[in-house]
Design an enzyme around this catalytic site. Structure first.
Site, short mmCIF file in Angstrom:
data_model
loop_
_atom_site.label_atom_id
_atom_site.label_comp_id
_atom_site.label_asym_id
_atom_site.label_seq_id
_atom_site.Cartn_x
_atom_site.Cartn_y
_atom_site.Cartn_z
N ILE A 1 0.85 -1.21 0.00
CA ILE A 1 0.00 0.00 0.00
C ILE A 1 0.88 1.25 0.00
O ILE A 1 1.83 1.33 0.77
CB ILE A 1 -0.88 0.05 1.27
CG1 ILE A 1 -1.59 -1.29 1.48
CG2 ILE A 1 -1.88 1.19 1.21
CD1 ILE A 1 -2.34 -1.37 2.80
N LYS B 1 5.55 -0.41 13.00
CA LYS B 1 4.89 0.33 11.92
C LYS B 1 4.19 1.57 12.48
O LYS B 1 4.11 2.60 11.80
CB LYS B 1 3.92 -0.59 11.20
CG LYS B 1 4.65 -1.72 10.45
CD LYS B 1 3.72 -2.83 10.04
CE LYS B 1 4.44 -3.91 9.25
NZ LYS B 1 3.59 -5.11 9.03
N1 HSE Z 1 4.45 -10.11 9.26
C1 HSE Z 1 4.04 -8.91 8.58
C2 HSE Z 1 2.52 -8.91 8.47
C3 HSE Z 1 4.69 -8.86 7.24
O1 HSE Z 1 1.91 -9.95 8.71
O2 HSE Z 1 1.96 -7.87 8.18
C4 HSE Z 1 4.61 -7.53 6.56
O3 HSE Z 1 5.24 -6.52 7.29
#
Ligand code: HSE
Length: 385
Positions: free
Chosen positions: A124, A193
């Site tokens: 995205i 994130k």
């Molecule tokens: N383990 C992460 C997820 C991978 O499931 O979103 C992508 O960052």
């Protein structure tokens, strides 16, 4: 542009396959000159090396893609490349969230571009859009689903009646989960994130220790059944925003959403992330948050943006006060733990060790959870939206 690939796993091979696919004329302007990989796949002997100096000292290589994962040696490799004047594109959220300011400052000092769109939201264009928003707007808050594995698990538990462990194994088989999936189910991947997004949104340096995290490891079928019977759907959210006093809040927690809400309908391993800008208002991005080609495509977009010279924002990132005491919400708590201070904040008992709290802050519920986990490690906490 000649590039080096650091790492040739799920994302690295996706990047390579897209570049050589010949799908658009732009792709033919990118050439993978060297690849760092511990294994040498057949047919790649001429490209693969185990020695980072083969890339660092190759003046023809103008950009490196870091898709190794982990902090070390990814950090040292990336810094060595930046210091040699190479642009960097990284898909590694662990690296970018931990070394955000060091990498940014090194890139500015050496006049190179640093991009990391694939590190949050996979395929995205979330971070690139947030960066564009920040050229002209102020971000007030952001929230959403940024981990595909946990969304896949929660969705399977809801719709297929799947057990937690079975759904997790399936997410691993499909390549969504981290090498150590506790980073997914305990919320650490979402925390990384959340930090990257908050830093970009608020010109901030948010530290891991100031971001409280609740994961979904302890969620049970009975919890999901209770949510369904009450018209709610559980999702794991990253949350960040500006408090009225100018400080920042940032935290990760399962949230209980009304089943008609936008995010409640986000299925499988999809991500859905929203920011609210002072001028633009609410803007939501939904798509594949993980996987070889979605994330690989995001890397390739960052390479092309670098080639087309869509420059890095001129920003100074500053340490900020993170204050998670000001936003109050009710929480769903399932616990056998006994604690007077917890009972003081309970508004309703729902039977079977389930409680709905009065509106409290995430800082308050985090402090109480640490005590409750001691009595009952299976306790589960979710914010009610
Ligand atoms: N383990 C992460 C997820 C991978 O499931 O979103 C992508 O960052």
């Amino acid at each position: 542009m000649k590039i080096g690939l650091l790492g040739f796993g799920v994302v690295g091979t996706g990047v390579y396959d897209i570049i050589v696919s010949g799908t658009t004329p732009e792709l033919s302007d990118i050439e993978v000159k060297r690849i760092i990989s511990l294994v040498v796949p057949e047919g790649f002997e001429h490209l693969v090396t185990k020695d980072i100096n083969d890339i660092v000292n190759d003046d023809e290589i103008e950009l490196v893609v870091e898709a190794m994962g982990g902090l070390h040696p990814a950090y040292e490799f990336v810094m060595a490349c930046i210091e040699k004047g190479k642009h960097v594109v990284s898909s590694n959220k662990h690296l970018v969230s931990n070394y955000f300011v060091e990498l940014h400052e090194a890139a500015v000092k050496n006049g190179v571009q640093l991009r990391f769109t694939p590190s949050t939201g996979g395929g995205i264009p979330w971070l690139s859009s947030l960066k564009r928003a920040r050229r002209s707007d102020e971000i007030e808050e952001l929230w959403g689903i940024v981990n595909g594995t946990t969304n896949f698990i929660l969705d399977s538990m809801l719709k297929e009646n799947t057990d937690f462990d079975v759904a997790l194994r399936e997410a691993q088989r499909l390549g969504y989960a981290e090498a150590d999936p506790s980073a997914d189910i305990d919320g650490l991947d979402t925390q990384r994130k959340c930090i990257i997004s908050a830093n970009l949104a608020f010109d901030a340096i948010v530290k891991e220790e100031s971001v409280p995290v609740f994961g979904i490891r302890n969620i049970t079928h009975d919890d999901v059944e209770y949510f369904t019977n009450n018209g709610m759907v559980c999702k794991l959210f990253a949350n960040a925003g500006r408090n009225e006093d100018g400080s920042i809040y940032a935290y990760v927690a399962p949230v209980l959403l009304d089943k008609s809400s936008l995010e409640a309908g986000v299925d499988s391993n999809y991500n859905s992330i929203t920011y609210v800008g002072k001028f633009v208002g609410r803007s939501t991005y939904m798509g594949q948050g993980a996987g070889k080609f979605p994330t690989g495509n995001s890397v390739v977009q960052d390479i092309l943006d670098t080639m087309f010279d869509d420059a890095t924002l001129k920003r100074e990132y500053n340490s900020v006060e993170v204050n998670n005491s000001l936003n109050l919400h009710k929480y769903y708590v399932r616990t056998m733990g006994k604690l007077e201070a917890f009972l003081d904040i309970v508004e309703k008992e729902e039977g079977n060790s389930r409680y709905i709290t009065k509106p409290v802050s995430i800082a308050c519920i985090k402090a109480l959870s640490e005590e409750l986990y001691k009595d009952c490690p299976q306790s589960f906490f979710a914010q009610i939206k």
